[in-house]
Design a protein around this motif. Structure first.
Motif, PDB file in Angstrom:
ATOM      1  N   CYS A 225       0.830  -1.206   0.000  1.00  0.00           N
ATOM      2  CA  CYS A 225       0.000   0.000   0.000  1.00  0.00           C
ATOM      3  C   CYS A 225       0.870   1.265   0.000  1.00  0.00           C
ATOM      4  O   CYS A 225       1.697   1.451   0.882  1.00  0.00           O
ATOM      5  N   ARG A 227      -0.079   4.190   0.684  1.00  0.00           N
ATOM      6  CA  ARG A 227      -0.512   5.139   1.707  1.00  0.00           C
ATOM      7  C   ARG A 227      -0.015   4.754   3.087  1.00  0.00           C
ATOM      8  O   ARG A 227       0.434   5.587   3.848  1.00  0.00           O
ATOM      9  N   CYS A 228      -0.134   3.435   3.406  1.00  0.00           N
ATOM     10  CA  CYS A 228       0.193   3.052   4.783  1.00  0.00           C
ATOM     11  C   CYS A 228       1.242   1.945   4.873  1.00  0.00           C
ATOM     12  O   CYS A 228       1.688   1.607   5.970  1.00  0.00           O
ATOM     13  N   GLU A 230       0.968  -1.236   4.257  1.00  0.00           N
ATOM     14  CA  GLU A 230       0.421  -2.579   4.502  1.00  0.00           C
ATOM     15  C   GLU A 230       0.483  -3.404   3.200  1.00  0.00           C
ATOM     16  O   GLU A 230       0.475  -2.839   2.108  1.00  0.00           O
ATOM     17  N   CYS A 246      -6.408  -2.400   0.254  1.00  0.00           N
ATOM     18  CA  CYS A 246      -5.698  -2.394   1.539  1.00  0.00           C
ATOM     19  C   CYS A 246      -6.724  -2.529   2.650  1.00  0.00           C
ATOM     20  O   CYS A 246      -7.604  -1.678   2.776  1.00  0.00           O
ATOM     21  N   CYS A 249      -6.243   0.696   5.381  1.00  0.00           N
ATOM     22  CA  CYS A 249      -6.661   2.083   5.149  1.00  0.00           C
ATOM     23  C   CYS A 249      -7.706   2.224   4.043  1.00  0.00           C
ATOM     24  O   CYS A 249      -8.183   3.320   3.784  1.00  0.00           O
ATOM     25  N   PHE A 251      -7.341   1.802   0.792  1.00  0.00           N
ATOM     26  CA  PHE A 251      -6.819   2.145  -0.542  1.00  0.00           C
ATOM     27  C   PHE A 251      -7.214   1.053  -1.543  1.00  0.00           C
ATOM     28  O   PHE A 251      -7.179  -0.127  -1.230  1.00  0.00           O
TER      29      PHE A 251
END
Ligand SMILES: [Zn+2]
Length: 275
Positions: A225, A227-228, A230, A246, A249, A251
């Motif tokens: 991911c 963004r985070c 993961e 994800c 979060c 995504f």
């Protein structure tokens, strides 16, 4: 290369001053190509001459020194060499302009010729018509048949992409910034596909340097991911689409586009360093 010493090109011929003067005619297509490159003002032009397999080989080597600064407000080009679709190129200017995919050729035509050669070789061998030395020649021809086609594919594809990068950047009035995800996949290690992709990356970076286009190598993930951090899960799969999601979060994006988000993160980080 020099008019009065070493080597030079005159009248469509490469003139080499070795022990004696040697003149090598240059094919028209190669000459046209060379003239175009000469017009792009290389800093250094050298000719390397050596012997290989009883033949005289002459290589014309052109150097150009380009110091390229990170463009301020670039057109972002993301080149993903880890995609299962072959090579994926995204063009981004505040939004996705377009995505293009290039597949290395399947070698079926080359394989067809190779199989034919192998069959001929075996027939001749079984009839006692050829020596071990002649068998080795067949092996050399087979290797050449398989390598030649891939090399020209790499050159043609790189030239096509670089032309497109320059054209789109010009149209958008921007300097391009190319981010390359070099092949790194565990499953590819030691395979011919990995060799193809690595030589693709090397040739690509060479041509980008020639034209003074800024590039960076970066690991751009498609299963992590952006963004985070993961690990992404495959949510849905059809023939043309693999949707990743994800669970941490939320995504969600098509797998081939995930590296683009990593490239945008990387671009922000680069700008942070630069300004
Ligand atoms: Zn996430």
């Amino acid at each position: 290369m020099h008019e009065r010493k070493g080597a030079f090109i005159h009248d469509g011929k490469l003139v080499l001053r070795l022990n004696k003067k040697v003149e090598v005619p240059i094919p028209k297509r190669a000459l046209d190509w060379l003239n175009k490159r000469f017009a792009e003002n290389p800093d250094k032009k050298t000719v390397r001459v050596f012997e290989r397999g009883g033949k005289l080989v002459a290589q014309i080597i052109l150097h150009k020194k380009n110091v390229v600064a990170l463009p301020n407000n670039p057109l972002l080009v993301v080149v993903d060499l880890n995609s299962s679709h072959g090579i994926v190129v995204h063009y981004w200017d505040g939004g996705l302009i377009k995505t293009e995919k290039y597949k290395p050729p399947n070698r079926s035509a080359a394989w067809h010729n190779v199989k034919h050669l192998m069959k001929l070789r075996d027939v001749l061998y079984n009839q006692g018509c050829i020596t071990q030395q002649q068998i080795n020649k067949y092996s050399a021809i087979i290797r050449e048949t398989l390598s030649g086609s891939m090399k020209s594919w790499i050159q043609q594809t790189v030239d096509k992409i670089v032309r497109r990068v320059r054209r789109i950047a010009k149209r958008h009035g921007k300097e391009p910034l190319v981010m390359i995800d070099v092949p790194d996949d565990e499953s590819l290690r030691g395979t011919s596909l990995q060799r193809t992709l690595l030589s693709f990356a090397k040739y690509f970076e060479n041509i980008l340097s020639w034209y003074g286009i800024y590039f960076e190598e970066a690991r751009l993930y498609s299963t992590v991911c952006p963004r985070c951090g993961e690990k992404l899960d495959l949510k849905m799969k059809t023939r043309n689409l693999r949707l990743m999601t994800c669970k941490k979060c939320g995504f969600e994006e098509e797998r081939d586009k995930v590296p683009l988000y990593w490239a945008l993160n990387k671009l922000l980080a680069l700008k942070g360093e630069a300004f």
